[in-house]
Design an enzyme around this catalytic site. Sequence first.
Site, mmCIF file in Angstrom:
data_model
loop_
_atom_site.group_PDB
_atom_site.id
_atom_site.type_symbol
_atom_site.label_atom_id
_atom_site.label_comp_id
_atom_site.label_asym_id
_atom_site.label_seq_id
_atom_site.Cartn_x
_atom_site.Cartn_y
_atom_site.Cartn_z
ATOM 1 N N ARG A 214 0.765 -1.156 0.004
ATOM 2 C CA ARG A 214 0.034 -0.109 0.078
ATOM 3 C C ARG A 214 0.666 1.215 0.099
ATOM 4 O O ARG A 214 0.489 2.254 -0.505
ATOM 5 C CB ARG A 214 -0.982 -0.191 1.367
ATOM 6 C CG ARG A 214 -1.863 -0.949 1.051
ATOM 7 C CD ARG A 214 -3.089 -0.739 2.270
ATOM 8 N NE ARG A 214 -2.896 -1.119 3.534
ATOM 9 C CZ ARG A 214 -2.945 -2.399 4.057
ATOM 10 N NH1 ARG A 214 -3.651 -3.244 3.291
ATOM 11 N NH2 ARG A 214 -2.498 -2.862 5.277
ATOM 12 N N PHE A 230 -11.211 -5.047 -5.811
ATOM 13 C CA PHE A 230 -11.093 -5.839 -4.362
ATOM 14 C C PHE A 230 -10.433 -4.945 -3.366
ATOM 15 O O PHE A 230 -9.460 -5.317 -2.739
ATOM 16 C CB PHE A 230 -10.505 -7.154 -4.663
ATOM 17 C CG PHE A 230 -10.511 -7.953 -5.701
ATOM 18 C CD1 PHE A 230 -11.631 -8.922 -6.024
ATOM 19 C CD2 PHE A 230 -9.760 -7.845 -7.098
ATOM 20 C CE1 PHE A 230 -11.909 -9.534 -7.078
ATOM 21 C CE2 PHE A 230 -10.010 -8.618 -8.153
ATOM 22 C CZ PHE A 230 -11.211 -9.480 -8.174
ATOM 23 N N ASP A 252 -15.799 -3.503 -4.581
ATOM 24 C CA ASP A 252 -15.591 -4.613 -3.798
ATOM 25 C C ASP A 252 -17.200 -5.375 -3.792
ATOM 26 O O ASP A 252 -18.123 -4.217 -3.897
ATOM 27 C CB ASP A 252 -15.180 -4.777 -2.417
ATOM 28 C CG ASP A 252 -14.899 -5.700 -1.601
ATOM 29 O OD1 ASP A 252 -13.614 -6.078 -1.490
ATOM 30 O OD2 ASP A 252 -15.637 -6.578 -1.405
ATOM 31 N N ASP A 299 -6.061 -6.945 -6.256
ATOM 32 C CA ASP A 299 -5.683 -7.693 -4.891
ATOM 33 C C ASP A 299 -6.822 -8.729 -4.613
ATOM 34 O O ASP A 299 -7.601 -8.755 -3.587
ATOM 35 C CB ASP A 299 -5.394 -7.032 -3.747
ATOM 36 C CG ASP A 299 -5.071 -7.727 -2.289
ATOM 37 O OD1 ASP A 299 -4.407 -8.710 -2.775
ATOM 38 O OD2 ASP A 299 -5.092 -7.229 -1.356
ATOM 39 N N CYS A 339 -2.955 -14.379 -3.601
ATOM 40 C CA CYS A 339 -2.505 -14.997 -2.213
ATOM 41 C C CYS A 339 -2.814 -16.250 -2.310
ATOM 42 O O CYS A 339 -3.327 -16.920 -1.131
ATOM 43 C CB CYS A 339 -3.440 -14.035 -1.167
ATOM 44 S SG CYS A 339 -4.929 -13.874 -1.402
HETATM 45 N N1 SAH Z 1 -6.633 -5.072 -0.937
HETATM 46 C C1 SAH Z 1 -7.272 -5.130 0.345
HETATM 47 C C2 SAH Z 1 -7.623 -6.517 0.591
HETATM 48 C C3 SAH Z 1 -8.541 -7.240 -0.301
HETATM 49 S S1 SAH Z 1 -9.130 -8.644 0.122
HETATM 50 C C4 SAH Z 1 -6.513 -4.461 1.368
HETATM 51 O O1 SAH Z 1 -5.494 -3.914 0.946
HETATM 52 O O2 SAH Z 1 -7.138 -4.285 2.446
HETATM 53 C C5 SAH Z 1 -10.181 -9.347 -1.274
HETATM 54 C C6 SAH Z 1 -11.584 -8.528 -1.257
HETATM 55 O O3 SAH Z 1 -12.032 -9.055 -2.520
HETATM 56 C C7 SAH Z 1 -12.574 -8.809 -0.144
HETATM 57 O O4 SAH Z 1 -12.767 -7.650 0.323
HETATM 58 C C8 SAH Z 1 -13.609 -9.527 -0.818
HETATM 59 O O5 SAH Z 1 -14.926 -9.013 -0.375
HETATM 60 C C9 SAH Z 1 -13.569 -9.073 -2.223
HETATM 61 N N2 SAH Z 1 -14.163 -9.879 -3.413
HETATM 62 C C10 SAH Z 1 -14.056 -11.190 -3.250
HETATM 63 N N3 SAH Z 1 -14.314 -11.638 -4.754
HETATM 64 C C11 SAH Z 1 -14.712 -10.604 -5.167
HETATM 65 C C12 SAH Z 1 -15.488 -10.260 -6.613
HETATM 66 N N4 SAH Z 1 -15.831 -11.353 -7.309
HETATM 67 N N5 SAH Z 1 -15.563 -9.026 -6.856
HETATM 68 C C13 SAH Z 1 -15.515 -7.834 -6.060
HETATM 69 N N6 SAH Z 1 -14.829 -8.205 -4.796
HETATM 70 C C14 SAH Z 1 -14.595 -9.578 -4.404
#
Ligand code: SAH
Length: 395
Positions: A214, A230, A252, A299, A339
């Site tokens: 970040r 995401f 998200d 992500d 991940c």
């Molecule tokens: N980059 C973020 C963490 C991402 S975790 C940070 O730094 O805090 C992954 C996220 O993807 C989660 O919040 C989950 O709700 C979301 N997610 C999972 N599948 C998804 C989809 N198909 N479309 C949109 N969001 C999704």
Amino acid sequence: MSSSEKTRGIILKQGRDGPVRRRRHPWIYSQAVAQAPEDASPGSLLPVRAADGSVIGWGHYSPGSLIAVRMASFSTEEPAADWMEQRIRAAWDLRARLTLDTDSYRIVNAEGDFLPGLVIDLYADTAVVCPHTRNMEASIERITHCLSALQPDLKIFLRRDEHFARVEKLAAASGYLRGTGDGTTVIREGAVPLKVDFAHGQKTGFYLDQRANRSLIARSAEGRTVLNLFSYSGAVAMRAAAAGARKVVSVDSSRSALDLAAASAALSPGLPQGVFEWVQADVFSYLESPAACDIVVADPPPFARRRVERDGAIQGYLMLFAQCLRILPPAGMAFLFSCSGAIDRPTFQHIVSEAAVRAGRAARLLQELHADADHPVSSSHPEGEYLKGWMVHVQ
Ligand code: SAH
């Protein structure tokens, strides 16, 4: 030694002692176990023996689990009664020396701190303890005591993980072990305040592992438009906006994640109105007609937790990353992550390169990305390195 003494504990099948003996690998899969005491209670500490009866270490037994034993020591001697406290204190001291620019970090990273089955995250004034095994769940009082001795005013919260609760048959519910509160707190990352919900949020409430990335994204974001795919609770968005991004569009599918993001944004009233746009949508549908951007961050959640899901995951990443690179203008930048434990670094790099080919873009791989230093990976346990990423520049 009597013959019953020589068979006490866990006995491995012929030829299955190598990874533990030579590499100090901390896990023993159930298929490698020839014999285990029927009366051993889940989580008990037992000697682990090669097929010839010789002791190769001591481990905690999880009957019925795919990972049958998690090693506590690789010595013939029984571990000291306070082995767990010693390792928690060592993990705590290591974090103190990392001088991270935050009040929140991972205190214990399971195998990476030689404490299999235990994760502890510090969120400002609260340590969130997340046991992944019966042994660690049974040790909660010891862990609480140890943390309180390290920092007497620390609040301590037990977070139940539903996945591990199912596979390890854990019973403890989430709740405060020391102190009181509403299950949320405000942390600081860099100079940016962020709301964390450790009672109900994903993982232990927040993605501490992405902190360094970040920071890197924020440093590239000044004056730019960022598409934050995401986004979870908007930590990337907040960091980028604080660093002077012109606009950050976050996507998200989770309503509660976006509600947390709105709560975090309210903690920084000085940021310009309109810098944030929050979109609740499926990223794959959203990418059919996305907002224009200079930087894209992707992500996603793990596409492959297990090896059998690997091929499908590779296709998923290829499709997602190709689309991310396709939508960028010339000199655009992408931060692409996986991940998935089952996707290793060489495979991930290959996926990123192949995505550029599919997108028809000349791309350069600028920097390889990792979890931050408070997520150590044991050299005996490369599986612990789940987070991989690349910072990519497209012509
Ligand atoms: N980059 C973020 C963490 C991402 S975790 C940070 O730094 O805090 C992954 C996220 O993807 C989660 O919040 C989950 O709700 C979301 N997610 C999972 N599948 C998804 C989809 N198909 N479309 C949109 N969001 C999704």
